[in-house]
Enzyme design. Structure first.
Site, PDB file in Angstrom:
ATOM      1  N   GLY A 136       0.851  -1.183   0.000  1.00  0.00           N
ATOM      2  CA  GLY A 136       0.000   0.000   0.000  1.00  0.00           C
ATOM      3  C   GLY A 136       0.889   1.236   0.000  1.00  0.00           C
ATOM      4  CB  ALA A 137       0.257   4.729   1.065  1.00  0.00           C
TER       5      ALA A 137
ATOM      6  CE  LYS B 198       2.623   6.135  13.821  1.00  0.00           C
ATOM      7  NZ  LYS B 198       2.678   5.087  12.809  1.00  0.00           N
TER       8      LYS B 198
ATOM      9  CG  ASN C 153      -1.792   6.651  14.980  1.00  0.00           C
ATOM     10  OD1 ASN C 153      -2.073   7.435  14.080  1.00  0.00           O
ATOM     11  ND2 ASN C 153      -0.800   5.789  14.897  1.00  0.00           N
TER      12      ASN C 153
ATOM     13  CG  ASN D  95      -5.900   7.272  12.892  1.00  0.00           C
ATOM     14  OD1 ASN D  95      -6.019   6.996  11.717  1.00  0.00           O
ATOM     15  ND2 ASN D  95      -4.747   7.663  13.403  1.00  0.00           N
TER      16      ASN D  95
ATOM     17  CB  SER E 238      -4.288   5.803   7.406  1.00  0.00           C
ATOM     18  OG  SER E 238      -4.028   5.406   8.739  1.00  0.00           O
TER      19      SER E 238
ATOM     20  CD  GLU F  27      -4.173  -0.888  10.449  1.00  0.00           C
ATOM     21  OE1 GLU F  27      -3.355  -1.784  10.193  1.00  0.00           O
ATOM     22  OE2 GLU F  27      -3.879   0.317  10.517  1.00  0.00           O
TER      23      GLU F  27
END
Lengths: 309, 309
Positions: free
Chosen positions: A11-12, A187, A191, A195, A258, A270
């Site tokens: 993927g990216a 992190k 997130n 997210n 994402s 996720e």
């Protein structure tokens, strides 16, 4: 010394870092599905807001890992919701000293690899990068780029430094991290709120989150809860991280996290790696994780139908 | 003794109880907007799943409260988001002893009336009833029906018992409550989770909430948080209320909470009365209201555009 790399999950993230490694002369094999024919013919293109755009025309693309065979390093950039396919994808790539580097989001991925292929093989890399795959073989780089790499549950070794050197030599900003778990929680401070609120806000970007007075308060409260939870688990993070992350995010503009892109496009989110596993580890350690649990459960309900895609 | 009643806010609640009072022979004046012509011509119809359907053909409908003049009792069943219009609607209805009875949801409505018209005038009634207005003048009664009535910040008086008698005589299940605030918090134990999760779930009914494993856990956690918050504020509620309310709600079937119906139909949601005010009172008293605050802020963000309608 020559080395052979396989990228599982193109993927990216996989394509962005893989393209850098190819450009630097490494032998990189990409396992691909939908984009295979396109990339085999046209190669990969990286369009960057920060550094010069570049293309790699000759890309080694494969439909199976049997075709690739044993490698020195497997870079795993698959979505964590698909981890179970790694049980069959990884074995053909394994030689005696093959190292598995997960660049996946959240918690639990390194442990999954360790359980199936042995902890000594496993490294983790935390990517601080804003990327979108805009069309087959085309990756848009919107910001940042740092990878922090470490061993799963151990201090950095010669191997860690070797892999970091491979990445650094290809122009990627890459650092050794002494404690991967500490860095993973650091992190998550970003997130988990961004997210999550992007999804619960119905598909909004980070600028919209920060511009809403209620969501900005929730962002800060969630960050503080994650910092306190990390502390209970033994990973000390400073409270100043809250202001620091908010300031940094203000500079991102209308960035779409994402997980939110996955959600609005109907792809698997996720949920366990980003919210479920951190909540469970915090709750088991006795941390106050009420907001995190609520966010996890609300997102779980919202994405149940998308989970298995 | 003859008495004159005005109903301000002729939605499902105002029309359902008003129709009962008319049927029992009371002089009831309805302030109406969109349904005025229809109801003046065709009257009101109550279709009930629990008791016999009935119609009242002759309904006194008005476009202004000046037309109605002074009454003994004003029943306020307006949505709380529109409270400010009461500042001009109420004065023409006031005689020396006019009593104001708010049947509105959540916290803060009685206090609003007390602030503008004097605390001695204000009573509150908590409606435990499932109603939907299905078309102009037609009210569907899906379940329950009890009203618990009390004085705003005082014990029940002769007046309380008088008003309760008027309602009871018309066939409404109506009880005097000694402590209206205690009963209000008891009702919030249901309203906060079910109205909130129905909205955050994107417009789902109570059966869908209870059938989802994550939302059921959140329902119970929110109920416990509201019970603990009420306790900090001095209103003791038993923990057994959690199971009791879940059991009761299972029997409701696919009931759509009123706030969720407002939300999906693009109407103002009573965010402050149901979540904002309870959160603020709890937070000021030092209660742990993290989930309630998160729910309030998520709903506030989602409904900001609808708030003023």
């Amino acid at each position: 010394m020559s080395y052979k790399i396989a990228i599982v999950g193109s993927g990216a993230v996989g394509c962005y870092y893989g393209a850098h490694l190819v450009r630097a002369g490494a032998e990189v094999h990409f396992l691909m599905r939908s984009d295979l024919n396109h990339v085999a013919e046209h190669g990969l293109a990286v369009e960057s807001a920060l550094h010069a755009d570049f293309e790699v025309k000759e890309v080694l693309c494969h439909a199976t890992t049997e075709e690739i065979g044993a490698v020195d390093l497997v870079i795993i950039a698959l979505k964590s919701t698909q981890n179970e396919v790694l049980e069959t994808l990884i074995p053909p790539l394994l030689g005696e000293h093959t190292c598995l580097l997960t660049l996946q989001n959240g918690l639990g991925n390194g442990e999954f690899l360790a359980q199936h292929f042995g902890e000594q093989r496993v490294m983790g890399g935390l990517c601080f990068v804003c990327l979108n795959r805009t069309s087959p073989g085309v990756i848009k780089h919107l910001g940042f780029g740092l990878i922090m790499m470490g061993e799963l549950h151990a201090s950095a070794t010669d191997r860690t430094r070797q892999v970091v050197e491979w990445f650094s030599r290809s122009g990627i900003n890459c650092e050794v991290v002494g404690d991967l778990m500490w860095a993973s929680w650091r992190k998550l401070v970003w997130n988990i709120p961004f997210n999550g609120l992007a999804i619960l806000g119905g598909g909004i970007d980070v600028a919209e989150i920060l511009a809403d007075e209620d969501l900005l308060v929730l962002t800060r409260q969630l960050m503080r809860e994650v910092i306190r939870t990390a502390g209970v688990l033994g990973y000390e993070l400073p409270d100043t991280l809250v202001d620091e992350q908010v300031e940094k995010t203000l500079k991102m503009g209308p960035y779409r996290p994402s997980s939110m892109v996955d959600f609005v496009e109907g792809r698997a989110v996720e949920v366990e790696a980003i919210w479920g596993e951190p909540w469970r580890r915090g709750a088991e350690a006795g941390a106050e994780v009420g907001r995190l649990e609520m966010m996890y459960r609300l997102i779980n309900e919202k994405t149940r139908a998308l989970r298995e895609r």
